[in-house]
Write an enzyme that holds these catalytic residues in place. Structure first.
Site, mmCIF file in Angstrom:
data_model
loop_
_atom_site.group_PDB
_atom_site.id
_atom_site.type_symbol
_atom_site.label_atom_id
_atom_site.label_comp_id
_atom_site.label_asym_id
_atom_site.label_seq_id
_atom_site.Cartn_x
_atom_site.Cartn_y
_atom_site.Cartn_z
ATOM 1 N N HIS A 126 -16.832 -9.578 4.151
ATOM 2 C CA HIS A 126 -17.881 -8.986 4.984
ATOM 3 C C HIS A 126 -19.200 -9.315 4.291
ATOM 4 O O HIS A 126 -19.726 -8.548 3.503
ATOM 5 C CB HIS A 126 -17.694 -7.474 5.106
ATOM 6 C CG HIS A 126 -18.829 -6.783 5.807
ATOM 7 N ND1 HIS A 126 -19.225 -7.101 7.087
ATOM 8 C CD2 HIS A 126 -19.659 -5.785 5.403
ATOM 9 C CE1 HIS A 126 -20.247 -6.337 7.428
ATOM 10 N NE2 HIS A 126 -20.531 -5.534 6.413
ATOM 11 N N ASP A 136 -18.502 -7.707 12.053
ATOM 12 C CA ASP A 136 -18.896 -9.116 12.159
ATOM 13 C C ASP A 136 -18.278 -9.745 13.411
ATOM 14 O O ASP A 136 -18.936 -10.495 14.149
ATOM 15 C CB ASP A 136 -18.435 -9.907 10.939
ATOM 16 C CG ASP A 136 -18.877 -9.284 9.630
ATOM 17 O OD1 ASP A 136 -19.607 -9.934 8.876
ATOM 18 O OD2 ASP A 136 -18.478 -8.129 9.364
ATOM 19 N N ARG A 184 -20.094 -8.532 16.495
ATOM 20 C CA ARG A 184 -21.372 -9.243 16.657
ATOM 21 C C ARG A 184 -21.136 -10.645 17.208
ATOM 22 O O ARG A 184 -21.868 -11.117 18.081
ATOM 23 C CB ARG A 184 -22.085 -9.322 15.301
ATOM 24 C CG ARG A 184 -22.658 -7.986 14.838
ATOM 25 C CD ARG A 184 -23.104 -8.040 13.385
ATOM 26 N NE ARG A 184 -23.806 -6.812 12.991
ATOM 27 C CZ ARG A 184 -23.963 -6.399 11.754
ATOM 28 N NH1 ARG A 184 -23.473 -7.131 10.740
ATOM 29 N NH2 ARG A 184 -24.615 -5.273 11.486
ATOM 30 N N ARG A 189 -25.661 -8.073 -8.268
ATOM 31 C CA ARG A 189 -24.585 -7.560 -7.416
ATOM 32 C C ARG A 189 -23.517 -6.861 -8.249
ATOM 33 O O ARG A 189 -22.990 -5.825 -7.858
ATOM 34 C CB ARG A 189 -23.963 -8.737 -6.653
ATOM 35 C CG ARG A 189 -22.884 -8.332 -5.680
ATOM 36 C CD ARG A 189 -22.228 -9.558 -5.072
ATOM 37 N NE ARG A 189 -21.227 -9.203 -4.085
ATOM 38 C CZ ARG A 189 -20.321 -10.059 -3.629
ATOM 39 N NH1 ARG A 189 -20.317 -11.290 -4.055
ATOM 40 N NH2 ARG A 189 -19.437 -9.674 -2.727
#
Length: 332
Positions: free
Chosen positions: A193, A166, A169, A106
């Site tokens: 997020h 988010d 959703r 990452r």
């Protein structure tokens, strides 16, 4: 000989090209084009600039959108790899960035995106010094911090799309359970997020009725109705959509269009956006995470001081520590 234009038009005065509601989208991948399409179809802004390094794709996307303008409100659409076309933008949406390679860490992905942003952000700032910068590229919280650092803009004019999607959703999944329209289901996902996002169960409500008052165990492991699965589904949603269709696009495009409308219309609506949370909820680090923000013509004017329970606060603080650790290793 007079042209057709001269014969059918009697000029009263020179037309002006107002740029007060000009929007730039950087990156014409699936997300960038979903943003552009949503902005156009909702009649937001009077000028749209698309920027990318892939000039053939840029021209094709521009032409395709232009050919649909007779069905929409008239908008001037530009496209090119030269950032001069972005001059005078009120809002710049950044969707460009590198995709994660197989086996790539990452942190390495973050650094590659930082290097990309080093060539994007200064050019936007140079041509639109009064713009608002909306960051969509992932990891969005880190990249919003990076954009803020590179731009030297005040914090109110740099924010990320964050957990607005988010939260959307979450509200949709809540609406399915209750058989109520998503717009009437209220609740926020805050923090990162990503996998460490925080559902604020203590504030989830319908018409002011807090679900936590009706079911004190809501969102907890001991809840017989297992409402906590909603948040798990929120986290898994992006992975599932990517697995099924290869990418996410439409919902984030609609989210960004809504944010643009709130800015240009000075609507001062509240959205979960990635902004500086230092000194909020006892967070000491200079990190960007999503919290409810008031959004208007000059960007984020206020942050809502949510009343979080101890568990929610600790989860948010843990997200801040994770972000700070990643940021400390970024090379600018």
């Amino acid at each position: 000989m007079a042209t057709v234009k001269d014969q059918i038009l009697k000029e009263v005065t020179k037309s002006e090209t107002g740029t007060s509601s000009k929007i730039t989208v950087v990156g014409v991948g699936q997300v960038g084009m979903a943003c552009a399409f949503s902005i156009l179809t909702q009649g937001i802004g009077n000028e749209l600039a698309l920027v990318d390094v892939a000039e053939d794709k840029l021209k094709g996307e521009m032409m395709d959108l232009q050919h649909g303008l007779p069905f929409l409100r008239n908008v001037t659409i530009h496209a090119g790899s030269n950032y001069d076309i972005t001059a005078g933008s009120k809002i710049c949406i950044i969707t460009a960035g590198a995709r994660q390679r197989e086996g790539e860490s990452r942190l390495n992905l973050v650094q590659r995106n930082v290097d990309i942003f080093k060539s994007i952000v200064p050019q936007l700032v140079d041509r639109s010094p009064d713009a608002i910068l909306l960051v969509v590229s992932n990891p969005v919280d880190i990249m919003t911090y990076v954009t803020w650092k590179l731009s030297n803009f005040p914090e109110n004019r740099v924010f990320g799309s964050g957990t607005n999607l988010d939260s959307s959703r979450f509200r949709f999944l809540m609406s399915e359970r209750l058989n109520i329209a998503p717009s009437s289901c209220h609740g926020f996902i805050i923090g990162e997020h990503g996998d460490s996002s925080v559902p604020v169960w203590s504030g989830v409500n319908v018409a002011g009725v807090r679900l936590n008052d009706v079911n004190p165990d809501i969102g907890k492991d001991g809840d017989p109705e297992e409402w906590s699965t909603l948040h798990k589904k929120v986290i898994q949603s992006a992975y599932e959509i990517i697995k099924l269709k290869g990418y996410t696009s439409w919902a984030i495009g609609l989210s960004c269009a809504t944010l643009c409308r709130s800015i240009l219309g000075n609507q001062r609506n509240v959205y979960a956006l990635s902004t500086s949370v230092q000194n909020l909820h006892e967070i000491k680090q200079k990190v960007f995470l999503s919290v409810p923000c008031v959004l208007g013509i000059n960007g984020i004017t206020d942050v809502i001081r949510q009343t979080l329970n101890d568990s929610e606060k600790k989860q948010l603080q843990k997200s801040a520590e994770t972000m700070d650790e990643v940021q400390s290793k970024i090379v600018f």
